[in-house]
Motif scaffolding. Structure first.
Motif, mmCIF file in Angstrom:
data_model
loop_
_atom_site.group_PDB
_atom_site.id
_atom_site.type_symbol
_atom_site.label_atom_id
_atom_site.label_comp_id
_atom_site.label_asym_id
_atom_site.label_seq_id
_atom_site.Cartn_x
_atom_site.Cartn_y
_atom_site.Cartn_z
ATOM 1 N N PRO A 48 -17.123 -15.328 -21.035
ATOM 2 C CA PRO A 48 -17.157 -14.930 -19.615
ATOM 3 C C PRO A 48 -15.819 -15.170 -18.917
ATOM 4 O O PRO A 48 -15.380 -14.362 -18.103
ATOM 5 N N LEU A 49 -15.202 -16.292 -19.259
ATOM 6 C CA LEU A 49 -13.904 -16.587 -18.656
ATOM 7 C C LEU A 49 -12.858 -15.560 -19.104
ATOM 8 O O LEU A 49 -12.084 -15.053 -18.291
ATOM 9 N N GLY A 50 -12.877 -15.240 -20.393
ATOM 10 C CA GLY A 50 -11.950 -14.218 -20.911
ATOM 11 C C GLY A 50 -12.222 -12.860 -20.303
ATOM 12 O O GLY A 50 -11.290 -12.114 -19.976
ATOM 13 N N LYS A 51 -13.538 -12.552 -20.135
ATOM 14 C CA LYS A 51 -13.897 -11.276 -19.515
ATOM 15 C C LYS A 51 -13.392 -11.226 -18.069
ATOM 16 O O LYS A 51 -12.821 -10.229 -17.636
ATOM 17 N N ALA A 52 -13.575 -12.318 -17.337
ATOM 18 C CA ALA A 52 -13.105 -12.373 -15.950
ATOM 19 C C ALA A 52 -11.587 -12.257 -15.893
ATOM 20 O O ALA A 52 -11.038 -11.552 -15.032
ATOM 21 N N ILE A 53 -10.909 -12.919 -16.825
ATOM 22 C CA ILE A 53 -9.438 -12.842 -16.862
ATOM 23 C C ILE A 53 -8.995 -11.423 -17.191
ATOM 24 O O ILE A 53 -8.061 -10.891 -16.580
ATOM 25 N N ASP A 54 -9.683 -10.790 -18.159
ATOM 26 C CA ASP A 54 -9.337 -9.412 -18.516
ATOM 27 C C ASP A 54 -9.596 -8.445 -17.360
ATOM 28 O O ASP A 54 -8.795 -7.537 -17.102
ATOM 29 N N GLU A 55 -10.730 -8.644 -16.665
ATOM 30 C CA GLU A 55 -11.008 -7.787 -15.503
ATOM 31 C C GLU A 55 -9.955 -7.975 -14.425
ATOM 32 O O GLU A 55 -9.483 -7.017 -13.827
ATOM 33 N N ARG A 56 -9.599 -9.204 -14.190
ATOM 34 C CA ARG A 56 -8.573 -9.505 -13.181
ATOM 35 C C ARG A 56 -7.229 -8.898 -13.577
ATOM 36 O O ARG A 56 -6.517 -8.335 -12.742
ATOM 37 N N ASP A 57 -6.903 -9.005 -14.866
ATOM 38 C CA ASP A 57 -5.657 -8.431 -15.370
ATOM 39 C C ASP A 57 -5.665 -6.908 -15.213
ATOM 40 O O ASP A 57 -4.677 -6.310 -14.780
ATOM 41 N N GLY A 58 -6.816 -6.301 -15.536
ATOM 42 C CA GLY A 58 -6.938 -4.848 -15.355
ATOM 43 C C GLY A 58 -6.811 -4.450 -13.899
ATOM 44 O O GLY A 58 -6.162 -3.454 -13.562
ATOM 45 N N TYR A 59 -7.432 -5.233 -13.022
ATOM 46 C CA TYR A 59 -7.349 -4.971 -11.583
ATOM 47 C C TYR A 59 -5.905 -5.073 -11.102
ATOM 48 O O TYR A 59 -5.420 -4.226 -10.350
ATOM 49 N N ILE A 60 -5.212 -6.103 -11.546
ATOM 50 C CA ILE A 60 -3.814 -6.294 -11.143
ATOM 51 C C ILE A 60 -2.953 -5.157 -11.670
ATOM 52 O O ILE A 60 -2.106 -4.618 -10.953
#
Length: 160
Positions: A48-60
């Motif tokens: 979940p943490l990796g998914k959140a980081i990946d989503e945040r990275d994609g958003y950025i």
């Protein structure tokens, strides 16, 4: 399952009574527990943490790309406006120059007309003055003739 594995590990530890490095079932059991803990932590926390980081990275990244596109578009619009402004300035300078030329032509034409009118009035006044002078001379001649006759008559009448 975790309880049974833990229970087996505790039993194995109690049965083992060896030296410093006993290679009985404890080592593989600890390895299994470590792998099991790593799998549980991965499933519960890291994914979940990796998914959140990946989503945040994609958003950025998407925002960064969008911002770069907006910046490029804004620069293009600014460049187009600057070109349009420069063209408008050139046109306005041309209009001003044309207006100044027309104003100078009108002023020159008005000046020429005024000079012609002044010349015509001067000539008219000169003619009137000449006419008045001629009339005055004619009147004076008549008066001089009249006075000359009167003087002559008086002289003749006093001489006779």
């Amino acid at each position: 399952m975790i309880h049974s594995v833990w229970f087996l590990a505790v039993e194995a530890a109690e049965e083992a009574s060896g030296g410093l490095f006993d290679l009985d079932a404890t080592l593989p059991l600890m390895a299994v527990q470590f792998v099991l803990l790593a799998v549980i932590l991965n499933a519960l926390f890291y994914k979940p943490l990796g998914k959140a980081i990946d989503e945040r990275d994609g958003y950025i990244r998407s925002n960064k790309v969008d911002a770069a596109e907006r910046l490029a578009k804004a620069e293009q619009i600014a460049k187009a406006y600057q070109q349009e402004l420069a063209e408008t300035r050139r046109q306005s300078q041309a209009v001003i120059a044309t207006a100044q030329e027309e104003a100078q032509k009108l002023a020159a034409q008005s000046m020429a007309e005024a000079q012609q009118e002044a010349q015509a009035q001067r000539e008219q006044v000169q003619r009137e003055l000449d006419e008045q002078k001629h009339q005055a001379l004619t009147s004076l001649e008549q008066q001089v003739d009249g006075l000359s006759r009167q003087i002559l008559d008086k002289l003749l009448s006093s001489a006779s």
